[in-house]
Design a protein around this motif. Structure first.
Motif, short mmCIF file in Angstrom:
data_model
loop_
_atom_site.label_atom_id
_atom_site.label_comp_id
_atom_site.label_asym_id
_atom_site.label_seq_id
_atom_site.Cartn_x
_atom_site.Cartn_y
_atom_site.Cartn_z
N PRO B 309 0.85 -1.20 0.00
CA PRO B 309 0.00 0.00 0.00
C PRO B 309 0.89 1.25 0.00
N PRO B 310 0.29 2.41 -0.31
CA PRO B 310 1.10 3.64 -0.37
C PRO B 310 1.78 3.99 0.96
N ARG B 311 1.24 3.53 2.08
CA ARG B 311 1.86 3.90 3.36
C ARG B 311 3.22 3.21 3.54
N THR B 312 3.45 2.11 2.86
CA THR B 312 4.78 1.49 2.90
C THR B 312 5.73 2.37 2.11
N ILE B 340 14.71 1.79 11.46
CA ILE B 340 13.92 1.42 12.65
C ILE B 340 14.40 2.22 13.86
N GLU B 341 15.72 2.30 14.03
CA GLU B 341 16.27 2.93 15.23
C GLU B 341 15.99 4.44 15.26
N HIS B 342 16.15 5.09 14.10
CA HIS B 342 16.10 6.56 14.08
C HIS B 342 14.82 7.13 13.49
N GLY B 343 13.96 6.29 12.95
CA GLY B 343 12.75 6.82 12.32
C GLY B 343 13.06 7.65 11.09
N LEU B 344 14.08 7.23 10.35
CA LEU B 344 14.45 7.96 9.13
C LEU B 344 14.26 7.04 7.92
N ILE B 345 13.41 7.49 6.99
CA ILE B 345 13.31 6.81 5.70
C ILE B 345 14.28 7.52 4.77
N PRO B 346 15.37 6.87 4.37
CA PRO B 346 16.30 7.57 3.48
C PRO B 346 15.68 7.79 2.10
N GLY B 347 15.83 8.98 1.57
CA GLY B 347 15.30 9.27 0.24
C GLY B 347 16.06 8.51 -0.83
N ASN B 348 15.39 8.29 -1.94
CA ASN B 348 15.98 7.53 -3.05
C ASN B 348 16.92 8.45 -3.85
N LEU B 349 18.11 8.63 -3.34
CA LEU B 349 19.07 9.59 -3.91
C LEU B 349 19.36 9.27 -5.38
N GLY B 350 19.31 10.28 -6.22
CA GLY B 350 19.62 10.10 -7.65
C GLY B 350 18.39 9.96 -8.51
N PHE B 362 7.21 5.26 -3.18
CA PHE B 362 8.60 5.71 -3.23
C PHE B 362 8.84 6.97 -2.40
N ALA B 363 9.89 6.91 -1.60
CA ALA B 363 10.33 8.09 -0.83
C ALA B 363 11.47 8.73 -1.62
N TRP B 364 11.14 9.81 -2.32
CA TRP B 364 12.17 10.45 -3.16
C TRP B 364 13.07 11.36 -2.34
N ARG B 365 12.55 11.84 -1.22
CA ARG B 365 13.34 12.66 -0.28
C ARG B 365 13.25 12.01 1.09
N ASN B 366 14.16 12.38 1.99
CA ASN B 366 14.12 11.83 3.35
C ASN B 366 12.76 12.12 4.01
N GLU B 367 12.29 11.13 4.75
CA GLU B 367 11.05 11.29 5.51
C GLU B 367 11.31 10.84 6.94
N HIS B 368 10.65 11.51 7.87
CA HIS B 368 10.82 11.15 9.28
C HIS B 368 9.52 10.57 9.80
N ARG B 369 9.54 9.33 10.16
CA ARG B 369 8.35 8.67 10.70
C ARG B 369 8.79 7.41 11.42
N ARG B 370 7.91 6.91 12.27
CA ARG B 370 8.24 5.72 13.03
C ARG B 370 8.28 4.51 12.08
N VAL B 371 9.32 3.71 12.23
CA VAL B 371 9.46 2.48 11.45
C VAL B 371 9.56 1.30 12.43
#
Lengths: 264, 397
Positions: B309-312, B340-350, B362-371
């Motif tokens: 789903p889009p929330r993933t 998981i540790e920092h709640g950081l979804i790394p953006g898809n660089l490039g 797709f996370a094109w830029r960094n996102e901050h949320r609980r993982v």
């Protein structure tokens, strides 16, 4: 627990002197089996692939095909553990020589055939196998480590597993450090339960410390010294003799004691 | 399956050496790629090179193992207190009860290449490189076993780019069967002519920094990395993050291109979710294989679009490190654990102009949320696929 019990349902074997497991049996019974043609038949591969495939792939596929045929399993359903101490030495020799002279001329086909999992890749493609497959190595302990991995997979997942262990002869300057004098390939189909196809029961136990190779009669002792995959001869000789105990290296500092009992 | 605790981990790549440097690069969207200054002959491409490997010496007692790959392994083991954690596990369980399972694609083939560049007058390996153990694919695991005095089961998995993901599966089986009480898993691959010119021969190398999932992507950038993790039973560390599941499969399609429908990738994903007892909808982040090759990204983007789903949230981090081949599995496992540790979804660089096949996941830029739950995909030549599932301690599967 450090003991594993599995059943052998098929055995494959190929070397320049031995066409299959029956030839080893005949040899140990005092006969003089006819050697196979110089190139392993590898009949499981489609004809096109067979023509193009490197020797390392033909050798592994030949041993695998024999063991699977003996077991009666559908190859597509078998998880695969392919072990080799050195992978394709002819390709490594070609690649290193080409890279030293004219790196931009490297062959793309030889490059993708250089991966350690080339043989298991071709095998899964030829047999339509989507099961887990792996390619492993552990120097001179490659067969023992592969046997441990395959038996563990069979028991943990309760499924039959194809184990192949093969090394070709050395090539070029690389031969000085691999010291593989001749090709040797073998294969076992291992099952977690005693089924109708069972040939033998294996009890495997880890033994702390370096393993001491079980003595072998000539010429098997020479063959074992001349190819890391031929470390399997300790176990293959037991299978041919229908019972007994041997010890193999599972790692540089870990042994595997194998008690084998013939079934039926 | 019964989850395992990931009681320690570390990673070294072009992003930096150790987890703190890696997190800093991720948090600041800073790529570690640079123009190729490595190959023995010029090749116009970008690489993910680890700084200072060539200046880093092995201890004298380990000098026989010296080569770039083992230096990178040793450099990586020094970070994040990892060696101390291994020593503690060895003391607790015994040297023969700690399994060592490492993945590598080319191990120390760089040393063999060097030997062939300077063969001696008789055409033989030069004396200083006449060390058989470094000219075998087991070089890495044999070196680490010797360096850390481990005496348990010891295995190299070499299934190209899935190698250091599959070691988690081997480790889980060994612990489940009682063959070991802890497992050191991981992988190391270093830059070498074989992979730079080999992937170049296959026309898979981009002349620019790689652009995973970009509409105009034109190939991979090759990198190097070392990464390690220590796996133990959950009772040994109830608060540690967990390996919840893994999946393995074979494409049975082609040696160097993925199945067009992502068949093997989906089998591995489904196997991982089933072992973890998870629905796809429970996955918060998935670190994709995302190499920036035409085929891989097309097939993998379609898989993400049809399963999640889009929330993933989904991204490739190859734009930070390049494709580290046999080390990619462990390197990206540590990225998933940091998410998981920092709640950081790394953006898809490039990925600046998203490929139309990419969905809203797709996370094109960094996102901050609980993982709470993160997956990592790794696919290799020969159609060899693996997927790992990690979770925060206490997340019910």
């Amino acid at each position: 627990m450090n003991a594993l019990r599995v059943w052998v349902e098929g055995v494959g074997l190929w070397s320049p002197q031995l066409a299959d497991f029956a030839a080893l049996r005949a040899l140990l019974a005092g006969a003089a089996p006819a050697p196979p043609p110089p190139r392993p038949a590898a009949a499981t591969l489609p004809p096109n692939e067979r023509r193009r495939a490197p020797e390392s792939v033909l050798l592994a596929v030949e041993a695998a095909g024999q063991a699977v045929a003996m077991s009666g399993h559908d190859a597509a359903a078998l998880a695969c553990v392919f072990a080799s101490s050195h992978g394709d030495q002819a390709i490594t020799d070609y690649m290193c020589a080409t890279l030293a002279q004219a790196p931009a001329e490297l062959s793309p086909t030889r490059f993708h055939n250089s991966v350690h999992n080339a043989a298991v890749g071709y095998w899964t493609i030829a047999t339509g196998c989507h099961a887990p497959s792996t390619a492993i190595c552990a120097q001179r302990a490659s067969f023992g480590a592969g046997l441990l991995e395959a038996a563990g997979l069979a028991l943990a997942e309760q499924r039959a597993v194809l184990l192949v262990c093969s090394d070709t002869a050395g090539s070029g300057p690389l031969d000085e450090v691999t010291r593989c004098r001749q090709s040797f390939g073998c294969a076992l189909v291992l099952a977690p339960q005693a089924g109708a196809a069972a040939l033998a029961r294996l009890d495997l136990a880890l033994q702390a410390g370096a393993a001491i190779d079980t003595p072998l009669p000539a010429p098997l002792d020479d063959w074992r010294a001349g190819n890391p995959s031929a470390a399997s001869l300790s176990l293959l000789a037991l299978l041919a003799a229908r019972g007994g105990r041997c010890e193999l290296a599972a790692a540089a500092t870990l042994g595997l004691r194998i008690d084998m009992e013939h079934v039926a | 399956m019964t989850p395992l605790a990931v009681t320690a981990c570390t990673a070294t790549s072009a992003m930096g050496s150790g987890l703190a440097a890696q997190f800093d690069a991720l948090a600041h969207a800073r790529s570690g790629l640079r123009p190729n200054d490595f190959s023995s002959a010029p090749l116009a491409c970008w690489i993910g090179r680890v700084e200072g490997v060539e200046d880093f010496a092995l201890p004298a007692a380990l000098a026989a193992w010296d080569c770039r790959n083992n230096r990178l392994a040793w450099l990586g083991l020094q970070k994040d207190g990892f060696i101390e954690r291994v020593h503690a596990a060895r003391a607790r369980y015994g040297a023969a009860r700690v399994a060592l399972l490492l993945g590598t694609s080319t191990a120390s083939i760089g040393a063999t290449e060097e030997a062939y560049r300077r063969l001696d007058a008789d055409g033989g390996i030069p004396d200083d490189l006449l060390r058989p153990a470094i000219h075998a694919p087991h070089s890495l695991a044999a070196f680490v076993a010797a360096a850390l005095a481990l005496e348990g089961p010891c295995l190299t998995v070499s299934t190209a780019c899935s190698s250091s993901a599959k070691v988690f599966a081997s480790a889980e089986r060994m612990l489940r069967l009682g063959l070991a009480d802890a497992a050191l898993v991981g992988g190391v691959d270093t830059l070498c002519d074989s992979v730079l010119f080999g992937f170049n021969a296959l026309e898979l190398v981009s002349p620019e920094p790689c652009r995973p999932f970009d509409r105009a992507r034109n190939g991979i950038s090759i990198g190097e990395a070392a990464g390690f993790a220590l796996l133990e039973r959950v009772e040994a560390a109830p608060q540690a993050p967990r390996l919840l599941g893994y999946g393995e499969s074979s494409d049975a399609h082609h040696m160097s291109t993925p199945h067009p429908d992502g068949l093997g990738a989906e089998l591995a994903l489904n196997d991982a979710l089933a072992r973890a007892g998870l629905d796809a909808a429970q996955v918060d982040y998935i670190n994709l294989h995302g190499t920036a090759s035409q085929k891989n990204d097309e097939v993998e983007a379609a898989l993400v679009a049809r399963v999640f789903p889009p929330r993933t949230r989904a991204s490739s981090t190859k734009g930070f490190t390049g494709h580290t081949l046999g080390a990619a599995g462990i390197l990206e496992a540590t990225v998933a654990l940091q998410a998981i540790e920092h709640g950081l979804i790394p953006g898809n660089l490039g990925g600046d102009t998203p490929d139309p096949s990419c969905g809203a996941q797709f996370a094109w830029r960094n996102e901050h949320r609980r993982v709470d739950v993160a997956l990592s995909n790794s696919f290799g030549f020969g159609g060899n696929n693996a997927c790992l599932a990690f979770a925060r301690a206490g997340v019910a599967a």
